[in-house]
Design a protein around this motif. Structure first.
Motif, PDB file in Angstrom:
ATOM      1  N   THR A 150     -10.160   2.170  -4.027  1.00  0.00           N
ATOM      2  CA  THR A 150      -9.556   3.497  -4.116  1.00  0.00           C
ATOM      3  C   THR A 150      -8.177   3.511  -3.480  1.00  0.00           C
ATOM      4  N   LEU A 151      -7.987   2.690  -2.468  1.00  0.00           N
ATOM      5  CA  LEU A 151      -6.677   2.643  -1.816  1.00  0.00           C
ATOM      6  C   LEU A 151      -5.654   1.915  -2.682  1.00  0.00           C
ATOM      7  N   LEU A 152      -6.108   0.889  -3.374  1.00  0.00           N
ATOM      8  CA  LEU A 152      -5.164   0.066  -4.131  1.00  0.00           C
ATOM      9  C   LEU A 152      -4.909   0.601  -5.528  1.00  0.00           C
ATOM     10  N   VAL A 153      -5.939   1.074  -6.176  1.00  0.00           N
ATOM     11  CA  VAL A 153      -5.782   1.517  -7.555  1.00  0.00           C
ATOM     12  C   VAL A 153      -5.780   3.044  -7.591  1.00  0.00           C
ATOM     13  N   PRO A 154      -4.649   3.629  -7.914  1.00  0.00           N
ATOM     14  CA  PRO A 154      -4.588   5.093  -7.965  1.00  0.00           C
ATOM     15  C   PRO A 154      -5.575   5.651  -8.985  1.00  0.00           C
ATOM     16  N   ALA A 189     -19.209   6.412   3.399  1.00  0.00           N
ATOM     17  CA  ALA A 189     -18.718   6.151   2.046  1.00  0.00           C
ATOM     18  C   ALA A 189     -18.139   7.419   1.437  1.00  0.00           C
ATOM     19  N   GLU A 190     -18.773   8.534   1.728  1.00  0.00           N
ATOM     20  CA  GLU A 190     -18.281   9.793   1.163  1.00  0.00           C
ATOM     21  C   GLU A 190     -16.903  10.120   1.720  1.00  0.00           C
ATOM     22  N   LEU A 191     -16.763   9.913   3.018  1.00  0.00           N
ATOM     23  CA  LEU A 191     -15.454  10.163   3.642  1.00  0.00           C
ATOM     24  C   LEU A 191     -14.378   9.294   3.013  1.00  0.00           C
ATOM     25  N   LEU A 192     -14.680   8.017   2.842  1.00  0.00           N
ATOM     26  CA  LEU A 192     -13.685   7.082   2.330  1.00  0.00           C
ATOM     27  C   LEU A 192     -13.383   7.311   0.854  1.00  0.00           C
ATOM     28  N   SER A 193     -14.260   8.049   0.187  1.00  0.00           N
ATOM     29  CA  SER A 193     -14.072   8.241  -1.244  1.00  0.00           C
ATOM     30  C   SER A 193     -13.169   9.418  -1.566  1.00  0.00           C
ATOM     31  N   ARG A 194     -13.034  10.352  -0.613  1.00  0.00           N
ATOM     32  CA  ARG A 194     -12.229  11.533  -0.909  1.00  0.00           C
ATOM     33  C   ARG A 194     -10.794  11.136  -1.214  1.00  0.00           C
ATOM     34  N   ALA A 195     -10.283  11.685  -2.300  1.00  0.00           N
ATOM     35  CA  ALA A 195      -8.909  11.346  -2.701  1.00  0.00           C
ATOM     36  C   ALA A 195      -7.924  11.749  -1.621  1.00  0.00           C
ATOM     37  N   ILE A 227       0.837  -1.204   0.000  1.00  0.00           N
ATOM     38  CA  ILE A 227       0.000   0.000   0.000  1.00  0.00           C
ATOM     39  C   ILE A 227       0.864   1.243   0.000  1.00  0.00           C
ATOM     40  N   ALA A 228       1.922   1.202   0.806  1.00  0.00           N
ATOM     41  CA  ALA A 228       2.767   2.387   0.924  1.00  0.00           C
ATOM     42  C   ALA A 228       3.481   2.684  -0.390  1.00  0.00           C
ATOM     43  N   GLU A 229       3.921   1.657  -1.088  1.00  0.00           N
ATOM     44  CA  GLU A 229       4.749   1.867  -2.272  1.00  0.00           C
ATOM     45  C   GLU A 229       3.962   1.811  -3.570  1.00  0.00           C
ATOM     46  N   LEU A 230       2.641   1.729  -3.463  1.00  0.00           N
ATOM     47  CA  LEU A 230       1.834   1.634  -4.679  1.00  0.00           C
ATOM     48  C   LEU A 230       2.044   2.802  -5.637  1.00  0.00           C
ATOM     49  N   PRO A 231       2.155   4.034  -5.145  1.00  0.00           N
ATOM     50  CA  PRO A 231       2.393   5.108  -6.112  1.00  0.00           C
ATOM     51  C   PRO A 231       3.665   4.890  -6.927  1.00  0.00           C
ATOM     52  N   ARG A 232       4.662   4.227  -6.330  1.00  0.00           N
ATOM     53  CA  ARG A 232       5.910   4.013  -7.057  1.00  0.00           C
ATOM     54  C   ARG A 232       5.888   2.722  -7.859  1.00  0.00           C
ATOM     55  N   PHE A 233       5.143   1.730  -7.387  1.00  0.00           N
ATOM     56  CA  PHE A 233       5.049   0.453  -8.094  1.00  0.00           C
ATOM     57  C   PHE A 233       3.571   0.143  -8.354  1.00  0.00           C
ATOM     58  N   MET A 276      -8.368  11.914   1.584  1.00  0.00           N
ATOM     59  CA  MET A 276      -8.429  10.974   2.703  1.00  0.00           C
ATOM     60  C   MET A 276      -7.725   9.672   2.353  1.00  0.00           C
ATOM     61  N   THR A 277      -7.897   9.230   1.119  1.00  0.00           N
ATOM     62  CA  THR A 277      -7.233   7.996   0.711  1.00  0.00           C
ATOM     63  C   THR A 277      -5.720   8.131   0.825  1.00  0.00           C
ATOM     64  N   ASP A 278      -5.196   9.236   0.328  1.00  0.00           N
ATOM     65  CA  ASP A 278      -3.755   9.442   0.416  1.00  0.00           C
ATOM     66  C   ASP A 278      -3.302   9.548   1.862  1.00  0.00           C
ATOM     67  N   LEU A 279      -4.125  10.186   2.677  1.00  0.00           N
ATOM     68  CA  LEU A 279      -3.766  10.304   4.090  1.00  0.00           C
ATOM     69  C   LEU A 279      -3.734   8.926   4.750  1.00  0.00           C
ATOM     70  N   PHE A 280      -4.757   8.125   4.481  1.00  0.00           N
ATOM     71  CA  PHE A 280      -4.770   6.756   5.012  1.00  0.00           C
ATOM     72  C   PHE A 280      -3.527   6.007   4.574  1.00  0.00           C
ATOM     73  N   ARG A 281      -3.195   6.180   3.322  1.00  0.00           N
ATOM     74  CA  ARG A 281      -2.061   5.429   2.782  1.00  0.00           C
ATOM     75  C   ARG A 281      -0.777   5.754   3.527  1.00  0.00           C
ATOM     76  N   ILE A 282      -0.516   7.028   3.704  1.00  0.00           N
ATOM     77  CA  ILE A 282       0.749   7.395   4.340  1.00  0.00           C
ATOM     78  C   ILE A 282       0.720   7.068   5.833  1.00  0.00           C
ATOM     79  N   VAL A 283      -0.453   7.170   6.443  1.00  0.00           N
ATOM     80  CA  VAL A 283      -0.538   6.811   7.863  1.00  0.00           C
ATOM     81  C   VAL A 283      -0.251   5.319   8.034  1.00  0.00           C
TER      82      VAL A 283
END
Lengths: 211, 211
Positions: B175-179, B97-103, A113-119, B105-112
């Motif tokens: 949304t988390l997996l597919v940019p 669902a709306e919260l989880l859909s925001r781009a 998940i963390a590296e998805l933007p790069r891979f 928020m997705t990026d924030l979840f990812r980095i967290v």
DNA sequence: GCAGAGGTGAGTCACTCGGCTCACCATCGG
DNA sequence: CCGATGGTGAGCCGAGTGACTCACCTCTGC
């Protein structure tokens, strides 16, 4: 991949390669991509830096090999047993929960998940080795039972996603967010059973168009 | 936090701070923690490196401030409306669902998720600003209806998790997996409605101890 | 017994990083 | 007008980084 000509110099090379990948796996999962240096991988695997560069052209290639070979360890399952829907769903659900509970899988998910933007291509692997097989199993069960008339499921994809979501949301998220989190096997079994009951109650129940 | 003495030199300091956090947010979410350098943050925010170090003692402190202030933008919701279970659950589910859909928020979840091993305390923030409010809302609804006798829910926590899981597993994971993944608003509404139907069908149905 | 495949250790290279310091400048408030 | 607050630009530091090279060693398999 089979027992080819063996070429007894290549044997050593493959052993070294395995050592490198093992060390890289441990370090990548523990430290993440950026904080894992090739020097540390070489050190931990007991291999010289030069060997590492001969085996893998770049750090990215090594990372990719690590992810690929990690996934392969998750594909040892045999097909789900035949039987009624409840037993089938329970079996698949328990296997799914077990997969998501493994500490190694959690760390792998985290770094992917963390590296998805790069891979970005890792997303496909994530799907094809993670959720997909279980999704297809659930889907197959529901579809077969629907055609047999036992249940009435109009949107099979959605129902399968609901089922797996009820499990992963309980088992997976806490383990992903809280390091060292553990859910007892009894609780997992209970969660899976309840998920099965919920799905069955919904789609085996008489149609209630008034809701 | 209120409109204090203003001290017109501190005003400039706060403006600079806001610029720094804004730039840091964009860069952290785009590049991740390690690949975001303080020099780039200073450059992007139009602020000197010295100012950056005067405002934030370390990179970690800046990251923490970024996460904290990003979460605060997600807490603007008012309490869910009163009404019957179906309407209540639907409203909460749609907001979730709306919260989880925001781009963002997705990026924030990812980095967290990615940086959790290094910043374990972020897990609490993730819970308290993410899932928790919605979980409590669902829980409250089900509990009230259970005590009113409308539904029969023995394990309210599990039922709430099931409900949110049916939604997040459909909306959030892709949304988390597919940019760049997008789920249409109509499909989201449909998924939420089906989740509500499933929960109601399970827990409003007559007890079936034979399953 | 020797050619060659493969591994080794050490070293180089250009670069970036976070952290820190310093002298200097701009502006507001008394 | 002048002091203080805060920002600026430049530069330094020690430590790592990924990538790459080269001379040398150690075995296998013919």
């Amino acid at each position: 991949m089979s027992g080819v000509v063996t070429t007894y110099h290549q044997r050593i090379a493959q052993e070294k390669r395995a050592l490198i990948v093992a060390a890289a796996t441990a370090l990548f999962l523990e430290l993440g991509y950026d904080r894992t240096s090739l020097a540390r991988i070489a050190e931990r695997s007991g291999v010289s830096r030069a060997t590492l560069f001969k085996q893998f052209p770049s750090k990215a290639a090594l990372f990719d090999a690590m992810v690929t070979e990690s996934w392969s360890t998750a594909d040892e399952e045999d097909p789900p047993p035949a039987g009624n829907v409840v037993d089938g769903l329970s079996t698949i659900g328990r296997r799914y929960a077990e997969l998501l509970s493994r500490a190694q899988m959690t760390d792998l998910f985290r770094i992917v998940i963390a590296e998805l933007p790069r891979f970005p291509e890792l997303a496909n692997a994530q799907f094809s080795h993670g959720k997909m097989p279980y999704f297809e199993s659930v889907r197959g069960y529901l579809l077969a039972e629907h055609e047999a008339g036992t249940v009435r499921v109009e949107d099979v994809d959605l129902a399968a996603t609901q089922f797996l979501g009820m499990i992963s949301n309980y088992v997976f998220w806490p383990t992903l967010l809280v390091p060292g989190w553990q859910v007892s096997a009894e609780r997992v079994a209970q969660v899976v059973d309840e998920a099965v009951r919920t799905i069955v109650a919904r789609y085996a129940a008489p149609a209630r168009s008034d809701i």
